[in-house]
Design a protein around this motif. Structure first.
Motif, PDB file in Angstrom:
ATOM      1  N   GLY A  58       0.779  -1.225   0.000  1.00 35.64           N
ATOM      2  CA  GLY A  58       0.000   0.000   0.000  1.00 35.64           C
ATOM      3  C   GLY A  58       0.813   1.279   0.000  1.00 35.64           C
ATOM      4  O   GLY A  58       0.239   2.372   0.019  1.00 35.64           O
ATOM      5  N   LEU A  59       2.137   1.177  -0.055  1.00 40.51           N
ATOM      6  CA  LEU A  59       2.996   2.356   0.020  1.00 40.51           C
ATOM      7  C   LEU A  59       3.457   2.801  -1.369  1.00 40.51           C
ATOM      8  O   LEU A  59       3.497   2.011  -2.317  1.00 40.51           O
ATOM      9  N   SER A  60       3.816   4.080  -1.452  1.00 43.12           N
ATOM     10  CA  SER A  60       4.425   4.643  -2.652  1.00 43.12           C
ATOM     11  C   SER A  60       5.929   4.630  -2.468  1.00 43.12           C
ATOM     12  O   SER A  60       6.454   5.219  -1.512  1.00 43.12           O
ATOM     13  N   VAL A  61       6.639   3.949  -3.373  1.00 43.24           N
ATOM     14  CA  VAL A  61       8.074   3.720  -3.202  1.00 43.24           C
ATOM     15  C   VAL A  61       8.832   4.224  -4.424  1.00 43.24           C
ATOM     16  O   VAL A  61       8.431   3.976  -5.570  1.00 43.24           O
ATOM     17  N   LEU A  62       9.949   4.901  -4.179  1.00 43.98           N
ATOM     18  CA  LEU A  62      10.879   5.303  -5.232  1.00 43.98           C
ATOM     19  C   LEU A  62      12.060   4.352  -5.225  1.00 43.98           C
ATOM     20  O   LEU A  62      12.726   4.187  -4.194  1.00 43.98           O
ATOM     21  N   ASP A  63      12.320   3.710  -6.363  1.00 44.94           N
ATOM     22  CA  ASP A  63      13.493   2.863  -6.533  1.00 44.94           C
ATOM     23  C   ASP A  63      14.516   3.666  -7.335  1.00 44.94           C
ATOM     24  O   ASP A  63      14.414   3.787  -8.557  1.00 44.94           O
ATOM     25  N   ALA A  64      15.484   4.229  -6.633  1.00 37.99           N
ATOM     26  CA  ALA A  64      16.446   5.162  -7.224  1.00 37.99           C
ATOM     27  C   ALA A  64      17.702   4.407  -7.648  1.00 37.99           C
ATOM     28  O   ALA A  64      18.378   3.812  -6.816  1.00 37.99           O
ATOM     29  N   VAL A 127      14.212   3.588  -1.845  1.00 32.35           N
ATOM     30  CA  VAL A 127      15.239   2.564  -1.777  1.00 32.35           C
ATOM     31  C   VAL A 127      16.279   2.848  -2.850  1.00 32.35           C
ATOM     32  O   VAL A 127      15.945   3.208  -3.986  1.00 32.35           O
ATOM     33  N   CYS A 128      17.535   2.705  -2.474  1.00 27.67           N
ATOM     34  CA  CYS A 128      18.647   2.933  -3.409  1.00 27.67           C
ATOM     35  C   CYS A 128      19.648   1.814  -3.181  1.00 27.67           C
ATOM     36  O   CYS A 128      20.455   1.850  -2.244  1.00 27.67           O
ATOM     37  N   SER A 129      19.564   0.801  -4.022  1.00 29.11           N
ATOM     38  CA  SER A 129      20.309  -0.440  -3.830  1.00 29.11           C
ATOM     39  C   SER A 129      21.622  -0.413  -4.607  1.00 29.11           C
ATOM     40  O   SER A 129      21.628  -0.526  -5.839  1.00 29.11           O
ATOM     41  N   LEU A 130      22.726  -0.221  -3.892  1.00 28.74           N
ATOM     42  CA  LEU A 130      24.070  -0.307  -4.468  1.00 28.74           C
ATOM     43  C   LEU A 130      24.262   0.618  -5.670  1.00 28.74           C
ATOM     44  O   LEU A 130      24.927   0.252  -6.631  1.00 28.74           O
ATOM     45  N   ALA A 131      23.697   1.805  -5.599  1.00 26.50           N
ATOM     46  CA  ALA A 131      23.848   2.762  -6.697  1.00 26.50           C
ATOM     47  C   ALA A 131      24.603   4.021  -6.290  1.00 26.50           C
ATOM     48  O   ALA A 131      25.150   4.715  -7.147  1.00 26.50           O
ATOM     49  N   LEU A 132      24.649   4.334  -5.001  1.00 28.14           N
ATOM     50  CA  LEU A 132      25.285   5.583  -4.561  1.00 28.14           C
ATOM     51  C   LEU A 132      26.799   5.562  -4.694  1.00 28.14           C
ATOM     52  O   LEU A 132      27.444   6.605  -4.630  1.00 28.14           O
ATOM     53  N   ASP A 133      27.369   4.384  -4.913  1.00 25.90           N
ATOM     54  CA  ASP A 133      28.820   4.312  -5.128  1.00 25.90           C
ATOM     55  C   ASP A 133      29.238   4.996  -6.428  1.00 25.90           C
ATOM     56  O   ASP A 133      30.419   5.269  -6.634  1.00 25.90           O
ATOM     57  N   TYR A 134      28.273   5.278  -7.298  1.00 23.51           N
ATOM     58  CA  TYR A 134      28.576   5.934  -8.563  1.00 23.51           C
ATOM     59  C   TYR A 134      28.318   7.440  -8.514  1.00 23.51           C
ATOM     60  O   TYR A 134      28.405   8.113  -9.538  1.00 23.51           O
ATOM     61  N   VAL A 135      27.996   7.953  -7.333  1.00 19.08           N
ATOM     62  CA  VAL A 135      27.722   9.385  -7.138  1.00 19.08           C
ATOM     63  C   VAL A 135      28.878   9.979  -6.345  1.00 19.08           C
ATOM     64  O   VAL A 135      29.190   9.517  -5.247  1.00 19.08           O
ATOM     65  N   GLU A 136      29.497  11.025  -6.874  1.00 14.78           N
ATOM     66  CA  GLU A 136      30.657  11.600  -6.197  1.00 14.78           C
ATOM     67  C   GLU A 136      30.269  12.377  -4.946  1.00 14.78           C
ATOM     68  O   GLU A 136      30.915  12.255  -3.896  1.00 14.78           O
ATOM     69  N   HIS A 137      29.227  13.189  -5.032  1.00 10.10           N
ATOM     70  CA  HIS A 137      28.815  14.049  -3.916  1.00 10.10           C
ATOM     71  C   HIS A 137      27.436  13.604  -3.437  1.00 10.10           C
ATOM     72  O   HIS A 137      26.443  13.732  -4.169  1.00 10.10           O
ATOM     73  N   LEU A 138      27.344  13.109  -2.205  1.00 11.72           N
ATOM     74  CA  LEU A 138      26.107  12.515  -1.716  1.00 11.72           C
ATOM     75  C   LEU A 138      25.086  13.539  -1.223  1.00 11.72           C
ATOM     76  O   LEU A 138      23.875  13.290  -1.301  1.00 11.72           O
ATOM     77  N   SER A 139      25.536  14.676  -0.688  1.00 14.37           N
ATOM     78  CA  SER A 139      24.602  15.623  -0.069  1.00 14.37           C
ATOM     79  C   SER A 139      23.498  16.084  -1.026  1.00 14.37           C
ATOM     80  O   SER A 139      22.321  16.093  -0.644  1.00 14.37           O
ATOM     81  N   GLY A 152       8.162  11.701   7.796  1.00 15.19           N
ATOM     82  CA  GLY A 152       8.189  10.383   8.406  1.00 15.19           C
ATOM     83  C   GLY A 152       8.573   9.261   7.473  1.00 15.19           C
ATOM     84  O   GLY A 152       8.696   8.105   7.906  1.00 15.19           O
ATOM     85  N   ALA A 153       8.789   9.568   6.182  1.00 11.26           N
ATOM     86  CA  ALA A 153       9.179   8.544   5.214  1.00 11.26           C
ATOM     87  C   ALA A 153      10.561   7.973   5.555  1.00 11.26           C
ATOM     88  O   ALA A 153      11.359   8.603   6.263  1.00 11.26           O
ATOM     89  N   GLN A 154      10.834   6.801   5.012  1.00 11.23           N
ATOM     90  CA  GLN A 154      12.109   6.148   5.261  1.00 11.23           C
ATOM     91  C   GLN A 154      12.918   6.025   3.970  1.00 11.23           C
ATOM     92  O   GLN A 154      12.363   5.782   2.902  1.00 11.23           O
ATOM     93  N   LEU A 155      14.214   6.222   4.119  1.00 11.09           N
ATOM     94  CA  LEU A 155      15.187   5.997   3.050  1.00 11.09           C
ATOM     95  C   LEU A 155      16.017   4.783   3.430  1.00 11.09           C
ATOM     96  O   LEU A 155      16.576   4.729   4.531  1.00 11.09           O
ATOM     97  N   VAL A 156      16.094   3.816   2.535  1.00 11.67           N
ATOM     98  CA  VAL A 156      16.914   2.623   2.747  1.00 11.67           C
ATOM     99  C   VAL A 156      17.900   2.537   1.592  1.00 11.67           C
ATOM    100  O   VAL A 156      17.501   2.536   0.425  1.00 11.67           O
ATOM    101  N   PHE A 157      19.176   2.475   1.907  1.00 10.25           N
ATOM    102  CA  PHE A 157      20.175   2.376   0.843  1.00 10.25           C
ATOM    103  C   PHE A 157      21.297   1.435   1.259  1.00 10.25           C
ATOM    104  O   PHE A 157      21.536   1.190   2.441  1.00 10.25           O
TER     105      PHE A 157
END
Length: 255
Positions: A58-64, A127-139, A152-157
């Motif tokens: 029932g949730l709206s999820v972004l798969d980044a 959710v961001c599964s093993l993709a942030l390693d390709y981003v130089e600047h995380l902020s 109140g949403a959750q980020l899982v990476f």
């Protein structure tokens, strides 16, 4: 787009491009076929990420950074409505094919750029599964995640573990632990020719502080252990990952 520590010797850099797009264009089809059952992914990273995500019905999820849509499909089968994006055109097409009959909308987008096509306060989970390693600047990326997340949403990476990459001299080179380093390796485990994959190694403090500075509160962190099934199908890898983690999985809450 997941990383793979089962890499071979480094080589000359590929044609200059975004690390993820340049890498995964080389072997998108092979990755899509093999990653659903590859032990690093199916018996290690994805179970840990799913544990942190919890029930998504029932949730709206972004798969980044969705790659070929493996996680998007799992989320949709679990009852979520999913928007997904990836920087690699071939991965976008593969994700659309995998999720064709599911409530998943797949677009092309770059984690390192503003997510201008997404509205504010849109998602219950990101959710961001093993993709942030390709981003130089995380902020900037975490700030965009914060913008499109509901209160109140959750980020899982998940990411490569900073200390694991520091121990490997191929990834750190001769630079200090405290610097962000761009490196490249030829990956094994996905057939021939071995794809050359570039990514960034960074200190743990840079990951944590980028989250805190952009309005996220860390809720839980996992240094995952392999699931028991891996011991039968990949015993050497099981023993390696039972000794020390290859990845880091984080759950943060929007405040």
């Amino acid at each position: 787009m997941p990383t793979d520590p089962s890499a071979n010797k480094p080589s000359a850099p590929a044609t200059p491009d975004l690390p993820g797009r340049a890498a995964y264009t080389q072997f998108a089809d092979r990755y899509s076929q093999m990653a659903p059952e590859k032990p690093h992914n199916a018996l290690y990273e994805r179970p840990a990420t799913a544990e942190l995500l919890g029930d998504v019905a029932g949730l709206s999820v972004l798969d980044a950074g969705c790659g070929p849509g493996i996680v998007s499909a799992e989320l949709a089968h679990a009852g979520a409505t999913v928007k997904a994006f990836d920087v690699t055109p071939a991965m976008v097409e593969l994700a659309r094919e995998r999720c064709a009959d599911l409530p998943v909308d797949v677009a092309q987008g770059d984690l390192g750029q503003p997510l201008a096509w997404l509205a504010d306060g849109q998602f219950d989970r990101i959710v961001c599964s093993l993709a942030l390693d390709y981003v130089e600047h995380l902020s900037p990326t975490f700030a965009e995640f914060h913008r499109v997340a509901r209160p109140g949403a959750q980020l899982v990476f998940s990411m490569a573990h900073p200390m694991r990459d520091w121990i490997d001299t191929r990834t750190r080179g001769n630079r200090p632990y405290f610097e962000t380093t761009r490196f490249g390796l030829h990956w094994g485990g996905f057939g021939e020719p071995k794809p050359y994959v570039e990514a960034y190694r960074r200190p743990l403090a840079d990951i944590v502080n980028a989250l805190l500075e952009t309005g996220w509160q860390i809720d839980r962190m996992l240094e995952p252990k392999p699931v028991a099934q891996m011991k039968a199908v990949a015993p050497a890898l099981y023993n390696e990952l039972a000794l020390a983690p290859a990845f880091l999985c984080v759950r943060a809450r929007r405040v």
